[in-house]
Design a protein around this motif. Structure first.
Motif, PDB file in Angstrom:
ATOM      1  N   UNK A  40       0.232  -1.471   0.318  1.00 30.14           N
ATOM      2  CA  UNK A  40       0.176   0.041  -0.082  1.00 30.14           C
ATOM      3  C   UNK A  40       0.651   0.935   0.110  1.00 30.14           C
ATOM      4  N   UNK A  41       0.722   2.188  -1.282  1.00 33.22           N
ATOM      5  CA  UNK A  41       1.701   3.133  -1.107  1.00 33.22           C
ATOM      6  C   UNK A  41       1.204   4.532  -0.029  1.00 33.22           C
ATOM      7  N   UNK A  42       0.217   3.655   0.564  1.00 35.87           N
ATOM      8  CA  UNK A  42      -0.262   5.505   1.464  1.00 35.87           C
ATOM      9  C   UNK A  42      -0.162   4.817   3.092  1.00 35.87           C
ATOM     10  N   UNK A  43       0.863   3.789   2.835  1.00 34.13           N
ATOM     11  CA  UNK A  43       0.859   3.297   4.257  1.00 34.13           C
ATOM     12  C   UNK A  43       1.922   4.197   4.965  1.00 34.13           C
ATOM     13  N   UNK A  44       2.468   4.057   6.159  1.00 34.57           N
ATOM     14  CA  UNK A  44       3.599   5.264   6.853  1.00 34.57           C
ATOM     15  C   UNK A  44       3.960   5.079   7.821  1.00 34.57           C
ATOM     16  N   UNK A  45       3.740   3.111   8.319  1.00 34.22           N
ATOM     17  CA  UNK A  45       4.660   3.236   9.458  1.00 34.22           C
ATOM     18  C   UNK A  45       4.917   1.557   8.981  1.00 34.22           C
ATOM     19  N   UNK A  80      12.180  -3.682  15.599  1.00 38.45           N
ATOM     20  CA  UNK A  80      12.492  -2.333  15.183  1.00 38.45           C
ATOM     21  C   UNK A  80      11.159  -1.317  14.041  1.00 38.45           C
ATOM     22  N   UNK A  81      11.588  -0.233  14.112  1.00 37.36           N
ATOM     23  CA  UNK A  81       9.752   0.471  12.788  1.00 37.36           C
ATOM     24  C   UNK A  81      11.047   1.310  12.802  1.00 37.36           C
ATOM     25  N   UNK A  82       9.782   1.769  11.933  1.00 37.78           N
ATOM     26  CA  UNK A  82      10.194   2.808  10.762  1.00 37.78           C
ATOM     27  C   UNK A  82       9.301   4.111  10.343  1.00 37.78           C
ATOM     28  N   UNK A  83       9.221   4.780  10.795  1.00 35.08           N
ATOM     29  CA  UNK A  83       8.328   5.928   9.712  1.00 35.08           C
ATOM     30  C   UNK A  83       8.715   6.378   8.557  1.00 35.08           C
ATOM     31  N   UNK A  84       6.986   6.923   7.607  1.00 35.43           N
ATOM     32  CA  UNK A  84       7.266   7.090   6.208  1.00 35.43           C
ATOM     33  C   UNK A  84       8.764   8.490   5.873  1.00 35.43           C
ATOM     34  N   UNK A  85       8.996   9.205   6.732  1.00 34.74           N
ATOM     35  CA  UNK A  85       9.507  10.612   6.824  1.00 34.74           C
ATOM     36  C   UNK A  85      11.105  10.213   6.937  1.00 34.74           C
ATOM     37  N   UNK A 121      12.734   1.898   1.376  1.00 36.10           N
ATOM     38  CA  UNK A 121      12.372   2.590   0.139  1.00 36.10           C
ATOM     39  C   UNK A 121      11.329   2.604  -0.599  1.00 36.10           C
ATOM     40  N   UNK A 122      10.786   4.168  -0.948  1.00 42.17           N
ATOM     41  CA  UNK A 122       9.286   4.656  -0.802  1.00 42.17           C
ATOM     42  C   UNK A 122       9.103   3.594  -2.090  1.00 42.17           C
ATOM     43  N   UNK A 123       9.568   4.791  -3.086  1.00 38.88           N
ATOM     44  CA  UNK A 123       9.532   4.928  -4.791  1.00 38.88           C
ATOM     45  C   UNK A 123       9.046   3.573  -4.919  1.00 38.88           C
ATOM     46  N   UNK A 124      10.106   2.477  -4.399  1.00 35.22           N
ATOM     47  CA  UNK A 124       9.597   0.894  -4.936  1.00 35.22           C
ATOM     48  C   UNK A 124       8.691   0.530  -4.227  1.00 35.22           C
ATOM     49  N   UNK A 148       8.667 -11.070   9.634  1.00 32.86           N
ATOM     50  CA  UNK A 148       8.256 -10.810   9.321  1.00 32.86           C
ATOM     51  C   UNK A 148       7.720  -9.259   9.423  1.00 32.86           C
ATOM     52  N   UNK A 149       7.106  -8.223   7.906  1.00 32.06           N
ATOM     53  CA  UNK A 149       7.558  -7.154   7.498  1.00 32.06           C
ATOM     54  C   UNK A 149       5.434  -6.526   8.052  1.00 32.06           C
ATOM     55  N   UNK A 150       5.682  -6.114   8.780  1.00 32.87           N
ATOM     56  CA  UNK A 150       4.105  -5.636   8.380  1.00 32.87           C
ATOM     57  C   UNK A 150       4.311  -3.686   8.213  1.00 32.87           C
ATOM     58  N   UNK A 151       2.738  -3.548   8.339  1.00 37.75           N
ATOM     59  CA  UNK A 151       2.958  -1.954   7.211  1.00 37.75           C
ATOM     60  C   UNK A 151       1.091  -1.433   7.909  1.00 37.75           C
ATOM     61  N   UNK A 152       1.418   0.063   8.097  1.00 38.17           N
ATOM     62  CA  UNK A 152       0.382   0.498   8.597  1.00 38.17           C
ATOM     63  C   UNK A 152      -0.119   1.972   7.974  1.00 38.17           C
TER      64      UNK A 152
END
Lengths: 113, 116
Positions: free
Chosen positions: A27-32, A48-53, A67-70, A89-93
């Motif tokens: 999901x390109x709208x995922x930011x966390x 560990x976590x990371x925010x989209x900024x 890498x949000x571009x891809x 596992x990776x997870x997005x939200x």
């Protein structure tokens, strides 16, 4: 009916080497984004976590790259140890989901002593 | 700090029988989640509670699954009647705050259900 499990991608590394586990998110709208470690018979454990900024974040022996571009996420584990053997596992939200995590397919890491 | 507690750890039942799972979240955590994890896959959300309110149950098969969190602490997840395809691990997780997507979710060990 009978359920059939998927074959997990497997990464096998030598103890002491660095490991890189990759994840493509949907999901390109995922930011966390979060990486979880799941050992056999246990629930997922936050790593560990990371925010989209951000595009990189470091923890103890672990680094997450975004890498949000891809739409790609990676987890790097330095000096891999036998205790790192698990499924990752990776997870997005995103902020609109109120905590609903979407998990990707896991990767099984096997560390050879 | 004690982690998320789930019981039973394992359950084997015959199809069409009822089954219930119990979860005690981390003390002080307002949000509680139930996830389903099939073999070799990542967890999938079934239901999310903020205190005693189910705020997201869109993925819960309501014809056979039900859940409750009456006092905003412990929760039970029930299946009645169970089907063969329900065999999976049922995970409970909790987080401290309500509705905050960046709040870390802590998972319990899960209940492994086998339906024969």
């Amino acid at each position: 009916g009978e359920s059939v499990g998927l074959h997990l991608p497997t990464l096998s590394v030598q103890e002491g080497d660095n490991s890189i586990i990759n994840c493509a998110y949907s999901n390109s709208a995922s930011d966390y984004f979060i990486w979880y470690k799941q050992e056999s018979g246990k629930g997922p454990q936050f790593i560990i976590d990371i925010r989209s900024n951000m595009d990189k974040r470091q923890g103890q022996r672990v680094t997450v790259l975004l890498n949000k571009t891809v739409k790609h996420l990676s987890l790097q584990i330095a000096a891999t140890q036998p205790g790192d053997s698990a499924v990752y596992f990776c997870a997005e939200t995103n902020y609109n989901q109120g905590g609903k995590l979407i998990f990707g397919q896991g990767t099984e890491l096997s560390v050879k002593p | 700090e004690a982690g998320v507690v789930q019981s039973p750890r394992y359950k084997i039942i015959e199809k069409k029988q009822p089954v219930a799972f119990w979860c005690n979240p981390i003390s002080g955590h307002n949000t509680l989640y139930w996830y389903l994890q099939n073999l070799g896959q990542g967890p999938e959300l079934l239901i999310r509670y903020e205190n005693e309110e189910a705020v997201d149950d869109s993925q819960l098969p309501k014809d056979r699954f039900s859940a409750e969190r009456l006092k905003g602490v412990d929760s039970t997840l029930k299946i009645q009647p169970a089907e063969l395809g329900d065999s999976a691990v049922y995970l409970c997780a909790s987080s401290r705050y309500s509705g905050l997507s960046t709040d870390t979710q802590y998972f319990g060990p899960g209940t492994r259900l086998t339906v024969l």
